[in-house]
Design a protein around this motif. Sequence first.
Motif, PDB file in Angstrom:
ATOM      1  N   ALA A 197       0.790  -1.231   0.102  1.00 43.01           N
ATOM      2  CA  ALA A 197      -0.007   0.083  -0.025  1.00 43.01           C
ATOM      3  C   ALA A 197       1.061   1.157   0.078  1.00 43.01           C
ATOM      4  CB  ALA A 197      -0.947   0.023   1.444  1.00 43.01           C
ATOM      5  N   GLU A 198       0.272   2.206  -0.583  1.00 41.55           N
ATOM      6  CA  GLU A 198       0.894   3.741  -0.649  1.00 41.55           C
ATOM      7  C   GLU A 198       2.789   3.590  -0.830  1.00 41.55           C
ATOM      8  OE1 GLU A 198      -1.335   6.604   1.821  1.00 41.55           O
ATOM      9  OE2 GLU A 198      -1.412   4.785   3.013  1.00 41.55           O
ATOM     10  N   LEU A 199       2.897   2.963  -1.975  1.00 35.81           N
ATOM     11  CA  LEU A 199       4.351   2.646  -2.157  1.00 35.81           C
ATOM     12  C   LEU A 199       4.815   4.004  -2.768  1.00 35.81           C
ATOM     13  CD1 LEU A 199       3.919  -0.418  -4.584  1.00 35.81           C
ATOM     14  CD2 LEU A 199       4.996  -0.369  -2.307  1.00 35.81           C
ATOM     15  N   THR A 200       5.983   4.186  -2.201  1.00 37.46           N
ATOM     16  CA  THR A 200       7.063   5.149  -2.028  1.00 37.46           C
ATOM     17  C   THR A 200       6.722   6.328  -1.263  1.00 37.46           C
ATOM     18  OG1 THR A 200       6.082   6.559  -4.072  1.00 37.46           O
ATOM     19  CG2 THR A 200       7.592   4.465  -4.838  1.00 37.46           C
ATOM     20  N   SER A 201       5.515   6.445  -0.626  1.00 35.40           N
ATOM     21  CA  SER A 201       5.233   7.276   0.250  1.00 35.40           C
ATOM     22  C   SER A 201       5.691   7.196   1.843  1.00 35.40           C
ATOM     23  CB  SER A 201       3.694   7.406   0.503  1.00 35.40           C
ATOM     24  OG  SER A 201       3.075   6.390   1.294  1.00 35.40           O
ATOM     25  N   ALA A 202       5.360   8.106   2.581  1.00 34.72           N
ATOM     26  CA  ALA A 202       6.056   8.093   3.921  1.00 34.72           C
ATOM     27  C   ALA A 202       5.154   6.957   4.832  1.00 34.72           C
ATOM     28  CB  ALA A 202       5.635   9.462   4.667  1.00 34.72           C
ATOM     29  N   ASN A 203       3.854   6.639   4.311  1.00 28.42           N
ATOM     30  CA  ASN A 203       3.216   5.542   4.868  1.00 28.42           C
ATOM     31  C   ASN A 203       3.253   4.179   4.102  1.00 28.42           C
ATOM     32  OD1 ASN A 203       1.926   7.416   6.813  1.00 28.42           O
ATOM     33  ND2 ASN A 203       0.657   8.263   4.985  1.00 28.42           N
ATOM     34  N   GLU A 204       4.258   4.112   3.332  1.00 27.25           N
ATOM     35  CA  GLU A 204       4.229   2.854   2.692  1.00 27.25           C
ATOM     36  C   GLU A 204       4.203   1.574   3.536  1.00 27.25           C
ATOM     37  OE1 GLU A 204       7.436   2.060  -0.647  1.00 27.25           O
ATOM     38  OE2 GLU A 204       8.419   1.342   1.011  1.00 27.25           O
ATOM     39  N   TYR A 205       3.563   0.688   2.927  1.00 25.84           N
ATOM     40  CA  TYR A 205       3.283  -0.600   3.705  1.00 25.84           C
ATOM     41  C   TYR A 205       3.338  -1.697   2.881  1.00 25.84           C
ATOM     42  CZ  TYR A 205       0.576  -4.187   6.406  1.00 25.84           C
ATOM     43  OH  TYR A 205      -0.005  -5.342   7.166  1.00 25.84           O
ATOM     44  N   ILE A 206       4.310  -2.609   3.125  1.00 26.12           N
ATOM     45  CA  ILE A 206       4.546  -3.906   2.255  1.00 26.12           C
ATOM     46  C   ILE A 206       4.327  -5.131   3.318  1.00 26.12           C
ATOM     47  CG2 ILE A 206       5.418  -5.197   0.308  1.00 26.12           C
ATOM     48  CD1 ILE A 206       7.025  -2.370  -0.318  1.00 26.12           C
ATOM     49  N   LYS A 207       3.576  -6.121   3.235  1.00 24.33           N
ATOM     50  CA  LYS A 207       3.679  -7.253   4.188  1.00 24.33           C
ATOM     51  C   LYS A 207       3.121  -8.412   3.346  1.00 24.33           C
ATOM     52  CE  LYS A 207       5.125  -5.602   7.915  1.00 24.33           C
ATOM     53  NZ  LYS A 207       6.341  -5.861   8.761  1.00 24.33           N
ATOM     54  N   THR A 208       3.880  -9.651   3.550  1.00 30.72           N
ATOM     55  CA  THR A 208       3.247 -10.940   3.062  1.00 30.72           C
ATOM     56  C   THR A 208       3.163 -11.957   3.925  1.00 30.72           C
ATOM     57  OG1 THR A 208       4.687 -10.553   0.932  1.00 30.72           O
ATOM     58  CG2 THR A 208       4.124 -12.698   1.448  1.00 30.72           C
ATOM     59  N   GLU A 213      -2.261 -16.404   8.620  1.00 34.44           N
ATOM     60  CA  GLU A 213      -1.500 -15.082   9.477  1.00 34.44           C
ATOM     61  C   GLU A 213      -2.505 -13.827   9.383  1.00 34.44           C
ATOM     62  OE1 GLU A 213       2.849 -16.672   9.238  1.00 34.44           O
ATOM     63  OE2 GLU A 213       2.189 -15.573   7.530  1.00 34.44           O
ATOM     64  N   TRP A 214      -2.905 -13.701   8.003  1.00 33.48           N
ATOM     65  CA  TRP A 214      -3.687 -12.380   7.945  1.00 33.48           C
ATOM     66  C   TRP A 214      -5.006 -12.561   8.597  1.00 33.48           C
ATOM     67  CZ3 TRP A 214      -1.791  -8.191   6.313  1.00 33.48           C
ATOM     68  CH2 TRP A 214      -1.037  -7.958   5.677  1.00 33.48           C
ATOM     69  N   LYS A 215      -5.641 -13.482   8.710  1.00 33.38           N
ATOM     70  CA  LYS A 215      -6.800 -13.669   9.463  1.00 33.38           C
ATOM     71  C   LYS A 215      -6.668 -13.325  11.000  1.00 33.38           C
ATOM     72  CE  LYS A 215      -9.235 -17.265   6.975  1.00 33.38           C
ATOM     73  NZ  LYS A 215      -9.822 -18.493   6.824  1.00 33.38           N
ATOM     74  N   LYS A 216      -5.169 -13.334  11.490  1.00 29.77           N
ATOM     75  CA  LYS A 216      -5.276 -12.854  12.967  1.00 29.77           C
ATOM     76  C   LYS A 216      -4.892 -11.366  13.049  1.00 29.77           C
ATOM     77  CE  LYS A 216      -2.988 -17.424  13.747  1.00 29.77           C
ATOM     78  NZ  LYS A 216      -1.450 -17.913  14.155  1.00 29.77           N
ATOM     79  N   GLU A 217      -4.903 -10.661  11.987  1.00 32.79           N
ATOM     80  CA  GLU A 217      -4.464  -9.247  11.649  1.00 32.79           C
ATOM     81  C   GLU A 217      -5.852  -8.377  11.728  1.00 32.79           C
ATOM     82  OE1 GLU A 217      -1.307  -7.818  11.679  1.00 32.79           O
ATOM     83  OE2 GLU A 217      -0.290  -9.746  12.138  1.00 32.79           O
TER      84      GLU A 217
END
Length: 233
Positions: A197-208, A213-217
């Motif tokens: 999400a929001e690549l190259t921005s200050a809020n960039e988020y990248i998770k695999t 595992e995602w169901k626990k988030e």
Amino acid sequence: MSNIVYLIPTVLDEMATHTILPYTIDAIKDSKVIFAENERTARRFLKSIDKTIVIDDYEWFTIHKTEEDQRNVFIQKIKENKNIAIISEAGCPGVADPGQLLIETAQQLNAIVKPLVGPSSILLALMASGMNGQQFQFIGYLPINQQERIHAVKELEIESRRKNCTQIFIETPYRNNQLIELLLKTCQSSTRICIAAELTSANEYIKTKTVTEWKKEKVDFHKRPVIFLLKAS
């Protein structure tokens, strides 16, 4: 010598002007004509990377939803031997963005087509996902209809497993959360999903993570630009 059609990369985030290399400015200054997905934002982009660029020195043409209509004008400008810049809204022209039809025309007319290095959300997400970068495909948008969407996700997962390939797709930002919910309900527990999400921005988020595992988030990507990647095991 043939005239040049420059493919100008643009920022993914307005504050990320550092992702645009200096030779992009040289290419813009070497052009006489600009075909832009959105003239207003393209003008703002040019001013943000170099305030010495004189915006009104260029001939401007808009290609958003009218690219086919602008083909004849594009041909005329090539015949006038004018260097042309093609600029889309974010990332790289012709890659999940307008510009492909004009680029195809430039190739047919034997013009020099010069792609410039710049940020591509698709490739940046793939690079950071840890998924297969040797075999992958970009799907674009999934169907809007719920049943068709479920079927598409299942097919992507089956194909990913069979071909050992990474599936890359996008969604309208206000439907991100619904798509994530569908992926977690539809996919196998061991299937890995990357949210970039929001690549190259200050809020960039990248998770695999795996579906389990995602169901626990607790996730909320409403109205955030996101690239989704899926890799079945």
